[in-house]
Motif scaffolding. Sequence first.
Motif, PDB file in Angstrom:
ATOM      1  N   VAL A 197     -35.812  44.576  56.990  1.00  0.00           N
ATOM      2  CA  VAL A 197     -34.578  43.811  56.822  1.00  0.00           C
ATOM      3  C   VAL A 197     -33.558  44.609  56.018  1.00  0.00           C
ATOM      4  O   VAL A 197     -32.356  44.598  56.317  1.00  0.00           O
ATOM      5  N   ALA A 198     -34.014  45.321  54.990  1.00  0.00           N
ATOM      6  CA  ALA A 198     -33.116  46.149  54.181  1.00  0.00           C
ATOM      7  C   ALA A 198     -32.440  47.212  55.042  1.00  0.00           C
ATOM      8  O   ALA A 198     -31.222  47.451  54.937  1.00  0.00           O
ATOM      9  N   LEU A 199     -33.211  47.849  55.925  1.00  0.00           N
ATOM     10  CA  LEU A 199     -32.660  48.867  56.815  1.00  0.00           C
ATOM     11  C   LEU A 199     -31.666  48.257  57.796  1.00  0.00           C
ATOM     12  O   LEU A 199     -30.572  48.812  58.033  1.00  0.00           O
ATOM     13  N   ALA A 200     -32.013  47.107  58.370  1.00  0.00           N
ATOM     14  CA  ALA A 200     -31.143  46.458  59.351  1.00  0.00           C
ATOM     15  C   ALA A 200     -29.815  46.039  58.737  1.00  0.00           C
ATOM     16  O   ALA A 200     -28.755  46.171  59.367  1.00  0.00           O
ATOM     17  N   MET A 201     -29.851  45.542  57.513  1.00  0.00           N
ATOM     18  CA  MET A 201     -28.612  45.141  56.843  1.00  0.00           C
ATOM     19  C   MET A 201     -27.690  46.329  56.634  1.00  0.00           C
ATOM     20  O   MET A 201     -26.470  46.241  56.844  1.00  0.00           O
ATOM     21  N   ALA A 202     -28.248  47.454  56.214  1.00  0.00           N
ATOM     22  CA  ALA A 202     -27.436  48.648  55.982  1.00  0.00           C
ATOM     23  C   ALA A 202     -26.798  49.135  57.286  1.00  0.00           C
ATOM     24  O   ALA A 202     -25.621  49.530  57.307  1.00  0.00           O
ATOM     25  N   ILE A 203     -27.547  49.087  58.385  1.00  0.00           N
ATOM     26  CA  ILE A 203     -27.013  49.529  59.675  1.00  0.00           C
ATOM     27  C   ILE A 203     -25.879  48.615  60.130  1.00  0.00           C
ATOM     28  O   ILE A 203     -24.850  49.087  60.627  1.00  0.00           O
ATOM     29  N   PHE A 204     -26.050  47.303  59.945  1.00  0.00           N
ATOM     30  CA  PHE A 204     -25.008  46.367  60.375  1.00  0.00           C
ATOM     31  C   PHE A 204     -23.700  46.635  59.634  1.00  0.00           C
ATOM     32  O   PHE A 204     -22.616  46.537  60.211  1.00  0.00           O
ATOM     33  N   GLY A 205     -23.778  46.986  58.357  1.00  0.00           N
ATOM     34  CA  GLY A 205     -22.580  47.207  57.563  1.00  0.00           C
ATOM     35  C   GLY A 205     -21.741  48.377  58.028  1.00  0.00           C
ATOM     36  O   GLY A 205     -20.531  48.411  57.783  1.00  0.00           O
ATOM     37  N   VAL A 206     -22.378  49.348  58.696  1.00  0.00           N
ATOM     38  CA  VAL A 206     -21.639  50.534  59.166  1.00  0.00           C
ATOM     39  C   VAL A 206     -21.512  50.542  60.686  1.00  0.00           C
ATOM     40  O   VAL A 206     -21.248  51.587  61.276  1.00  0.00           O
ATOM     41  N   SER A 207     -21.684  49.399  61.308  1.00  0.00           N
ATOM     42  CA  SER A 207     -21.564  49.309  62.760  1.00  0.00           C
ATOM     43  C   SER A 207     -20.108  49.541  63.175  1.00  0.00           C
ATOM     44  O   SER A 207     -19.176  49.047  62.536  1.00  0.00           O
ATOM     45  N   THR A 208     -19.952  50.267  64.262  1.00  0.00           N
ATOM     46  CA  THR A 208     -18.614  50.521  64.798  1.00  0.00           C
ATOM     47  C   THR A 208     -18.475  50.044  66.237  1.00  0.00           C
ATOM     48  O   THR A 208     -17.379  50.100  66.795  1.00  0.00           O
ATOM     49  N   THR A 209     -19.571  49.597  66.829  1.00  0.00           N
ATOM     50  CA  THR A 209     -19.535  49.082  68.191  1.00  0.00           C
ATOM     51  C   THR A 209     -20.276  47.752  68.257  1.00  0.00           C
ATOM     52  O   THR A 209     -21.074  47.409  67.369  1.00  0.00           O
ATOM     53  N   TYR A 210     -20.004  47.012  69.308  1.00  0.00           N
ATOM     54  CA  TYR A 210     -20.638  45.705  69.485  1.00  0.00           C
ATOM     55  C   TYR A 210     -22.144  45.833  69.641  1.00  0.00           C
ATOM     56  O   TYR A 210     -22.908  45.058  69.047  1.00  0.00           O
ATOM     57  N   TRP A 211     -22.595  46.831  70.404  1.00  0.00           N
ATOM     58  CA  TRP A 211     -24.029  46.984  70.636  1.00  0.00           C
ATOM     59  C   TRP A 211     -24.764  47.438  69.378  1.00  0.00           C
ATOM     60  O   TRP A 211     -25.926  47.094  69.179  1.00  0.00           O
ATOM     61  N   MET A 212     -24.087  48.172  68.536  1.00  0.00           N
ATOM     62  CA  MET A 212     -24.697  48.562  67.270  1.00  0.00           C
ATOM     63  C   MET A 212     -24.919  47.347  66.376  1.00  0.00           C
ATOM     64  O   MET A 212     -25.948  47.230  65.703  1.00  0.00           O
ATOM     65  N   MET A 213     -23.978  46.413  66.404  1.00  0.00           N
ATOM     66  CA  MET A 213     -24.128  45.158  65.656  1.00  0.00           C
ATOM     67  C   MET A 213     -25.333  44.375  66.174  1.00  0.00           C
ATOM     68  O   MET A 213     -26.159  43.885  65.395  1.00  0.00           O
ATOM     69  N   ILE A 214     -25.441  44.267  67.497  1.00  0.00           N
ATOM     70  CA  ILE A 214     -26.527  43.483  68.085  1.00  0.00           C
ATOM     71  C   ILE A 214     -27.882  44.124  67.800  1.00  0.00           C
ATOM     72  O   ILE A 214     -28.841  43.436  67.420  1.00  0.00           O
ATOM     73  N   LEU A 215     -27.989  45.435  67.965  1.00  0.00           N
ATOM     74  CA  LEU A 215     -29.265  46.116  67.752  1.00  0.00           C
ATOM     75  C   LEU A 215     -29.731  45.991  66.306  1.00  0.00           C
ATOM     76  O   LEU A 215     -30.927  45.821  66.038  1.00  0.00           O
ATOM     77  N   SER A 216     -28.805  46.056  65.356  1.00  0.00           N
ATOM     78  CA  SER A 216     -29.198  45.905  63.952  1.00  0.00           C
ATOM     79  C   SER A 216     -29.694  44.496  63.674  1.00  0.00           C
ATOM     80  O   SER A 216     -30.636  44.298  62.901  1.00  0.00           O
ATOM     81  N   ARG A 217     -29.086  43.509  64.317  1.00  0.00           N
ATOM     82  CA  ARG A 217     -29.540  42.120  64.137  1.00  0.00           C
ATOM     83  C   ARG A 217     -30.892  41.895  64.811  1.00  0.00           C
ATOM     84  O   ARG A 217     -31.728  41.145  64.298  1.00  0.00           O
ATOM     85  N   VAL A 218     -31.107  42.514  65.962  1.00  0.00           N
ATOM     86  CA  VAL A 218     -32.413  42.422  66.621  1.00  0.00           C
ATOM     87  C   VAL A 218     -33.490  43.014  65.731  1.00  0.00           C
ATOM     88  O   VAL A 218     -34.582  42.445  65.574  1.00  0.00           O
ATOM     89  N   LEU A 219     -33.204  44.146  65.122  1.00  0.00           N
ATOM     90  CA  LEU A 219     -34.158  44.770  64.202  1.00  0.00           C
ATOM     91  C   LEU A 219     -34.435  43.875  63.009  1.00  0.00           C
ATOM     92  O   LEU A 219     -35.596  43.657  62.640  1.00  0.00           O
ATOM     93  N   GLY A 220     -33.381  43.327  62.410  1.00  0.00           N
ATOM     94  CA  GLY A 220     -33.558  42.466  61.250  1.00  0.00           C
ATOM     95  C   GLY A 220     -34.360  41.218  61.551  1.00  0.00           C
ATOM     96  O   GLY A 220     -35.230  40.812  60.785  1.00  0.00           O
ATOM     97  N   GLY A 221     -34.085  40.591  62.701  1.00  0.00           N
ATOM     98  CA  GLY A 221     -34.829  39.396  63.077  1.00  0.00           C
ATOM     99  C   GLY A 221     -36.268  39.702  63.438  1.00  0.00           C
ATOM    100  O   GLY A 221     -37.179  38.938  63.108  1.00  0.00           O
ATOM    101  N   GLY A 222     -36.487  40.841  64.116  1.00  0.00           N
ATOM    102  CA  GLY A 222     -37.840  41.203  64.526  1.00  0.00           C
ATOM    103  C   GLY A 222     -38.772  41.426  63.357  1.00  0.00           C
ATOM    104  O   GLY A 222     -39.879  40.889  63.312  1.00  0.00           O
ATOM    105  N   VAL A 223     -38.327  42.210  62.399  1.00  0.00           N
ATOM    106  CA  VAL A 223     -39.173  42.467  61.236  1.00  0.00           C
ATOM    107  C   VAL A 223     -39.143  41.298  60.261  1.00  0.00           C
ATOM    108  O   VAL A 223     -40.084  41.086  59.487  1.00  0.00           O
ATOM    109  N   GLY A 224     -38.056  40.510  60.296  1.00  0.00           N
ATOM    110  CA  GLY A 224     -37.958  39.358  59.403  1.00  0.00           C
ATOM    111  C   GLY A 224     -38.894  38.231  59.758  1.00  0.00           C
ATOM    112  O   GLY A 224     -39.088  37.302  58.963  1.00  0.00           O
TER     113      GLY A 224
END
Length: 387
Positions: A89-116
């Motif tokens: 979750v810590a990694l996913a949050m950091a990735i979401f904060g520096v997202s520059t594209t829509y798919w990057m936002m979605i992938l970081s949330r998928v990662l956060g939810g999966g491990v969460g």
Amino acid sequence: MTPAIPKTQIFTLLALQAVVAFSFECIFPFVNQFLLDIGVVKNPEDAGFYSGVVESAFAISQLITVFPAAWASDIYGRKPVIILGTLGVALAMAIFGVSTTYWMMILSRVLGGGVGAGNTAIRVMSGEMTGKASQPRVFSWIVISYRIGQIVGQPVGGLLSHPERHWPKLFSSWFWHKYPYALPCFVGSAYALLCSIVGQLVLKETLRSRSKGAKIARDGGLSGEASPLLEDTPISSPKKLRPTIRSVLTWPLFSLLVSNAIMVLLTEVFFATYPLFAFTPIELGGLGLSEARIGIHMSVRSVVHIVILFPFSRLQERFSAMSLYRVSLIAWIPTIMLFPILSFIARNRGEDGVWWYLGLAVVFSVWAITGWSWGQFLVISKRIHFY
């Protein structure tokens, strides 16, 4: 004699429980504006669909991985699943904060939810640490810790967005101009990292097979913080057969799960809808609030949820858990009906004055009653007989 609650262990679990709430809710105040800033949508009225996909990606991923996470906690232990999930979750949050594209936002949330999804082991672990007499109190604490994660996460998401505008002397570098939503995500990531370190140092495994055949503290067993959660005992009883799905999924449990699924759906829909409702301009039927004010609104709502939880134990002693569960579900009906009324007040009376704050107080209070269902579900599910 009822054993004392191992407070250090329980409070560590509560801090870990707040991590998922923080990471899930932190983006709500600013996600719609985020989509506008990176060019995913051009108009505010188009943000709803895309923000819904971003927000639901976390929950859908968590739904898919919850059973594998539960299986892993039964095989490898509760503690490693919880700690590794929190680090993810810590990694996913950091990735979401520096997202520059829509798919990057979605992938970081998928990662956060999966491990969460590993946070399901937190509830199991807390139940294994406590006896039946203290479980209602501990389960209500779990609900409160989730609300605390919301209370902290939502205003952090709203107030720390665009730090280059609010504190230009501290955040004047190019980084904060390019990533204006990184700061709240980095704060959430740092909290998750801190909790994972504390959990690794403090938590004691409660899964018997991972604790050298130890016996879990129950009613009439070990008590207090001084005693270990698990003690070594020889295994003399024959190995129990693994229960079948049919024997576990009885009609009372099945009906409770269906009811809970509907409750969770309503809860998450409203958690996602209110920030969108507040972000939408008044002329389009919303409230037209800024990211900071949305974060404050969501925080106040969570505070009211916690206040409503204080009479939880006393009401449960006077009324049955099922009665309170039904009341909490019925409370969704007036909650739904109050949203258009709040919009009417904002459009005709303005977002100030007695009517405005009275409307907010009524909406948040009635909405808070629905929060009883979380604690009641845990209590009822623990009392269902499978065989």
